[in-house]
Motif scaffolding. Sequence first.
Motif, PDB file in Angstrom:
ATOM      1  N   LEU A 171       0.623  -1.304  -0.510  1.00 45.69           N
ATOM      2  CA  LEU A 171      -0.345   0.347   0.125  1.00 45.69           C
ATOM      3  C   LEU A 171       0.571   1.465  -0.228  1.00 45.69           C
ATOM      4  CD1 LEU A 171      -2.954  -1.321   2.507  1.00 45.69           C
ATOM      5  CD2 LEU A 171      -3.101  -0.645  -0.404  1.00 45.69           C
ATOM      6  N   GLU A 172       1.619   0.785   0.795  1.00 48.24           N
ATOM      7  CA  GLU A 172       2.906   1.555   0.568  1.00 48.24           C
ATOM      8  C   GLU A 172       4.105   2.502  -0.455  1.00 48.24           C
ATOM      9  OE1 GLU A 172       3.360   4.440   3.364  1.00 48.24           O
ATOM     10  OE2 GLU A 172       2.000   3.712   4.544  1.00 48.24           O
ATOM     11  N   ALA A 173       3.912   1.913  -1.183  1.00 47.91           N
ATOM     12  CA  ALA A 173       4.460   1.290  -2.258  1.00 47.91           C
ATOM     13  C   ALA A 173       3.696   1.873  -3.569  1.00 47.91           C
ATOM     14  CB  ALA A 173       5.175  -0.341  -2.973  1.00 47.91           C
ATOM     15  N   VAL A 174       2.269   1.841  -2.977  1.00 46.85           N
ATOM     16  CA  VAL A 174       1.769   2.433  -4.642  1.00 46.85           C
ATOM     17  C   VAL A 174       1.357   3.581  -4.147  1.00 46.85           C
ATOM     18  CG1 VAL A 174      -0.851   2.251  -5.304  1.00 46.85           C
ATOM     19  CG2 VAL A 174       0.307   0.256  -4.937  1.00 46.85           C
ATOM     20  N   LYS A 175       1.723   3.808  -3.317  1.00 47.05           N
ATOM     21  CA  LYS A 175       1.008   5.513  -2.431  1.00 47.05           C
ATOM     22  C   LYS A 175       2.445   6.230  -3.475  1.00 47.05           C
ATOM     23  CE  LYS A 175      -2.054   4.264   1.284  1.00 47.05           C
ATOM     24  NZ  LYS A 175      -1.650   5.227   2.788  1.00 47.05           N
ATOM     25  N   ALA A 176       3.430   5.717  -3.081  1.00 45.20           N
ATOM     26  CA  ALA A 176       5.083   6.581  -3.634  1.00 45.20           C
ATOM     27  C   ALA A 176       4.656   6.372  -5.217  1.00 45.20           C
ATOM     28  CB  ALA A 176       6.251   6.248  -2.952  1.00 45.20           C
ATOM     29  N   LEU A 177       4.329   5.564  -5.544  1.00 41.59           N
ATOM     30  CA  LEU A 177       4.430   5.450  -7.303  1.00 41.59           C
ATOM     31  C   LEU A 177       3.366   6.770  -7.541  1.00 41.59           C
ATOM     32  CD1 LEU A 177       5.720   3.520  -9.033  1.00 41.59           C
ATOM     33  CD2 LEU A 177       3.461   2.348  -9.498  1.00 41.59           C
ATOM     34  N   GLN A 178       1.622   6.987  -7.238  1.00 40.09           N
ATOM     35  CA  GLN A 178       0.869   7.713  -8.096  1.00 40.09           C
ATOM     36  C   GLN A 178       1.655   8.507  -7.098  1.00 40.09           C
ATOM     37  OE1 GLN A 178      -1.735   6.328  -8.998  1.00 40.09           O
ATOM     38  NE2 GLN A 178      -1.503   8.514  -9.648  1.00 40.09           N
ATOM     39  N   ALA A 179       1.928   8.841  -6.158  1.00 42.56           N
ATOM     40  CA  ALA A 179       2.226  10.442  -5.556  1.00 42.56           C
ATOM     41  C   ALA A 179       3.715  10.827  -7.315  1.00 42.56           C
ATOM     42  CB  ALA A 179       3.012  10.234  -4.115  1.00 42.56           C
ATOM     43  N   LYS A 180       4.130  10.290  -7.199  1.00 40.96           N
ATOM     44  CA  LYS A 180       5.784  10.197  -8.123  1.00 40.96           C
ATOM     45  C   LYS A 180       4.718  10.465  -9.557  1.00 40.96           C
ATOM     46  CE  LYS A 180       9.488   9.136  -7.716  1.00 40.96           C
ATOM     47  NZ  LYS A 180      10.833   7.230  -7.357  1.00 40.96           N
ATOM     48  N   ALA A 181       3.865   9.887 -10.083  1.00 33.30           N
ATOM     49  CA  ALA A 181       3.379  10.045 -11.648  1.00 33.30           C
ATOM     50  C   ALA A 181       3.287  11.539 -11.230  1.00 33.30           C
ATOM     51  CB  ALA A 181       2.511   9.207 -11.591  1.00 33.30           C
ATOM     52  N   ASP A 182       2.345  11.707 -10.094  1.00 33.54           N
ATOM     53  CA  ASP A 182       1.494  13.127 -10.294  1.00 33.54           C
ATOM     54  C   ASP A 182       2.521  14.266 -10.458  1.00 33.54           C
ATOM     55  OD1 ASP A 182      -1.153  11.461 -10.308  1.00 33.54           O
ATOM     56  OD2 ASP A 182      -1.248  11.934  -7.618  1.00 33.54           O
ATOM     57  N   LEU A 183       3.441  13.947  -9.478  1.00 29.78           N
ATOM     58  CA  LEU A 183       4.356  15.035  -9.634  1.00 29.78           C
ATOM     59  C   LEU A 183       5.448  15.154 -10.599  1.00 29.78           C
ATOM     60  CD1 LEU A 183       6.417  17.001  -7.410  1.00 29.78           C
ATOM     61  CD2 LEU A 183       7.627  15.196  -7.492  1.00 29.78           C
TER      62      LEU A 183
END
Length: 246
Positions: A171-183
């Motif tokens: 869950l933490e990995a997917v959150k970090a991945l999505q945040a990076k994509a948005d950035l």
Amino acid sequence: MTSLSARIASAALIPAALGGVLALSAAPAMAQDAAFRASTFNLSAYGESRVAPDMATITLGVQNEEMTAAGALKANGARMNQVIAALKKAGIADRDIQTSNLNVNPQYAYEQNQPPKFTGYQVSNQVTVIVRDLNKLGQAVDATVSAGANTVGGVSFGLQNPDAAENAARLEAVKALQAKADLYAKATGYKIVRMVSLGEGGGYAPAPQPAPMFAMAKREMADSTAIAGGELKVRIDVSATYEVAR
């Protein structure tokens, strides 16, 4: 002449017809090529969770020397039987005790300008023990030392069921991945259209604690050996491809 002309005309139509078929069959391929030519972000991230261990693996054993190999093995076996009996008395199940190393080596004394002098045989017998109740770990070590174990190896801590810790890390990995994509989308002026692929790597692996082999003298202990498990870090790596557009 008419018949020959008709045949020639029919033959001329065949390449045209084939060309039409090829054009039709190439359409999906061109569509796929277009999809591959779309702008994409290829990103990776990781997530971690920390959890207290609920099991430990420890290596311990008996090392001794005698003048004959048979004598060394016999003495070692008798003492190892006492060690295993002590482990079972401390609450360690048979399935959690496994012989991991047994060596018989001749020993020599070396002096300058002298040929090597044979001094006997050394036998080293080790067992790997899984302790599923960490409250029993110190007591188990003490019991084996009292029973004759004189070598103790490194201790590694682990999880009997790592699923919950791995899922928390996912869950933490997917959150970090999505945040990076948005950035990246915001920084480059793109919008995320869809996630094209998602991959996972890493996972739970018990981390061995650095503890070199050391000898322990047989002794009576007033208090059990204190061993702290600390926390384990469970890491999941993920990577994804995002299609983006202006």
